[in-house]
Design a protein around this motif. Sequence first.
Motif, PDB file in Angstrom:
ATOM      1  N   LYS A 291       4.716 146.359 190.465  1.00  0.00           N
ATOM      2  CA  LYS A 291       4.794 147.294 189.353  1.00  0.00           C
ATOM      3  C   LYS A 291       4.563 148.729 189.825  1.00  0.00           C
ATOM      4  O   LYS A 291       5.271 149.646 189.444  1.00  0.00           O
ATOM      5  CB  LYS A 291       3.761 146.916 188.291  1.00  0.00           C
ATOM      6  N   LYS A 292       3.561 148.929 190.698  1.00  0.00           N
ATOM      7  CA  LYS A 292       3.266 150.273 191.188  1.00  0.00           C
ATOM      8  C   LYS A 292       4.401 150.791 192.064  1.00  0.00           C
ATOM      9  O   LYS A 292       4.771 151.947 191.995  1.00  0.00           O
ATOM     10  CB  LYS A 292       1.951 150.255 191.975  1.00  0.00           C
ATOM     11  N   GLU A 293       4.974 149.922 192.903  1.00  0.00           N
ATOM     12  CA  GLU A 293       6.083 150.340 193.755  1.00  0.00           C
ATOM     13  C   GLU A 293       7.279 150.742 192.890  1.00  0.00           C
ATOM     14  O   GLU A 293       7.962 151.705 193.185  1.00  0.00           O
ATOM     15  CB  GLU A 293       6.464 149.196 194.691  1.00  0.00           C
TER      16      GLU A 293
ATOM     17  N   LEU B  55      -3.949 149.276 181.411  1.00  0.00           N
ATOM     18  CA  LEU B  55      -4.889 150.019 182.257  1.00  0.00           C
ATOM     19  C   LEU B  55      -4.693 149.643 183.720  1.00  0.00           C
ATOM     20  O   LEU B  55      -4.500 148.466 184.050  1.00  0.00           O
ATOM     21  CB  LEU B  55      -6.330 149.728 181.841  1.00  0.00           C
ATOM     22  N   ASP B  56      -4.750 150.635 184.593  1.00  0.00           N
ATOM     23  CA  ASP B  56      -4.716 150.397 186.036  1.00  0.00           C
ATOM     24  C   ASP B  56      -6.116 150.450 186.639  1.00  0.00           C
ATOM     25  O   ASP B  56      -6.397 149.785 187.629  1.00  0.00           O
ATOM     26  CB  ASP B  56      -3.828 151.445 186.734  1.00  0.00           C
ATOM     27  N   ASN B  57      -6.981 151.255 186.022  1.00  0.00           N
ATOM     28  CA  ASN B  57      -8.329 151.457 186.547  1.00  0.00           C
ATOM     29  C   ASN B  57      -9.357 150.788 185.635  1.00  0.00           C
ATOM     30  O   ASN B  57      -9.467 151.145 184.463  1.00  0.00           O
ATOM     31  CB  ASN B  57      -8.608 152.962 186.651  1.00  0.00           C
ATOM     32  N   PRO B  58     -10.130 149.809 186.137  1.00  0.00           N
ATOM     33  CA  PRO B  58     -11.127 149.133 185.289  1.00  0.00           C
ATOM     34  C   PRO B  58     -12.248 150.047 184.828  1.00  0.00           C
ATOM     35  O   PRO B  58     -12.985 149.696 183.904  1.00  0.00           O
ATOM     36  CB  PRO B  58     -11.658 148.012 186.200  1.00  0.00           C
ATOM     37  N   ASN B  59     -12.387 151.207 185.442  1.00  0.00           N
ATOM     38  CA  ASN B  59     -13.430 152.151 185.044  1.00  0.00           C
ATOM     39  C   ASN B  59     -12.939 153.172 184.018  1.00  0.00           C
ATOM     40  O   ASN B  59     -13.687 154.063 183.615  1.00  0.00           O
ATOM     41  CB  ASN B  59     -13.974 152.897 186.270  1.00  0.00           C
ATOM     42  N   ALA B  60     -11.684 153.034 183.602  1.00  0.00           N
ATOM     43  CA  ALA B  60     -11.088 154.027 182.701  1.00  0.00           C
ATOM     44  C   ALA B  60     -11.303 153.675 181.236  1.00  0.00           C
ATOM     45  O   ALA B  60     -10.387 153.786 180.422  1.00  0.00           O
ATOM     46  CB  ALA B  60      -9.594 154.168 182.995  1.00  0.00           C
TER      47      ALA B  60
END
Length: 356
Positions: free
Chosen positions: A218-220, A145-150
Amino acid sequence: MKWTFPERIQFYSTLIAVIGLIVLRGPSAGQAGIVGNVVRHYVEETSAFVTSESIALSDIAATAIYTAGSADFHDHGHGGSEHNLELATVQDNSVQATGPASTTYMDGFKSNQITEYVVQDGDNISFIASDYGVSSDSILWANGLDNPNAISPGQVIRIPPVTGVVHTVQKGDTVEYLAVRYEADQDRIKTFNDLEEEGLEIGDEIVVPGGKIDTTIKKETKSQQRESKQQKRFAYLPDLGEYFRSPTSGFNWGVIHGRNGVDVASACGTPIYAAADGNVALAPATGYNGGFGKFVKLVHPNGTESIYAHMSKVSAKAGVYVSKGDVIGLMGTTGRSTGCHLHFEVHGARNPLVKY
């Protein structure tokens, strides 16, 4: 001798008076009263009865336990089988089993196992992490997960046993490599996962205690991968060398997006030039135009096309032939744009602005 009525009255009156005196007088020193004797006698009889019943019950219980312990029987519950149960007398009328309960049903449990948790209404990653004693990042990494709200109710997420990284072993992986990759301690990885010296098994999940993932890198990397795919998508097109000139000045991003397009950023009003000789096929001076805003489309003699989008002003006229280097408009931010720039596309050949 037959008593008369007055004589009977006198006798019973005297008897009642004597009994009353005895009761009211009570026991003298060293003597028990009648009432006291009666009460004491009742208590003694009751106590003797209770004691004898207790001893009898204890004997029955001891006999039953001894018989069960001597028999060859099995308890198929969590406690497992119990053979030759030993008894120890604590008091004359009680027994205690000294054999401890079996815990073999816990043999399959390991403290380094990953837990699965079903998300409930009102849950969030930080609260779940706090309950399990791990970091929020550890849960995000374990579930990709990238978004803690997901997260949403009913979703099953994986909880690592400690703060760190869960890694699936790939071909060529070693403990030393994992320690370097996740900035963790090599010996701690071995100890926590009960690893032997012969190496890692491909497909196994290894918990890296204290490990970290550099999410920025990682995102780059993902962004670079997307850009690389776009570059390769149009790399098969012919490279026409100096056929096209640079259509404007400014910062060239060099990255393809859209249909073989590249953005060049500069100030609004910067001149835009025809990249090669060609006929003006389209030159709308107004409108959204599919996100291009004000733009110009040139068709070149070799069959290629070039598009110049987001202009603030269009100078060229549709149907007019222009030469390489002619000003055809000014840079702007019309259409689908978030700042002053030129979106330059080439169809039928490589875009000269792409940084391969």
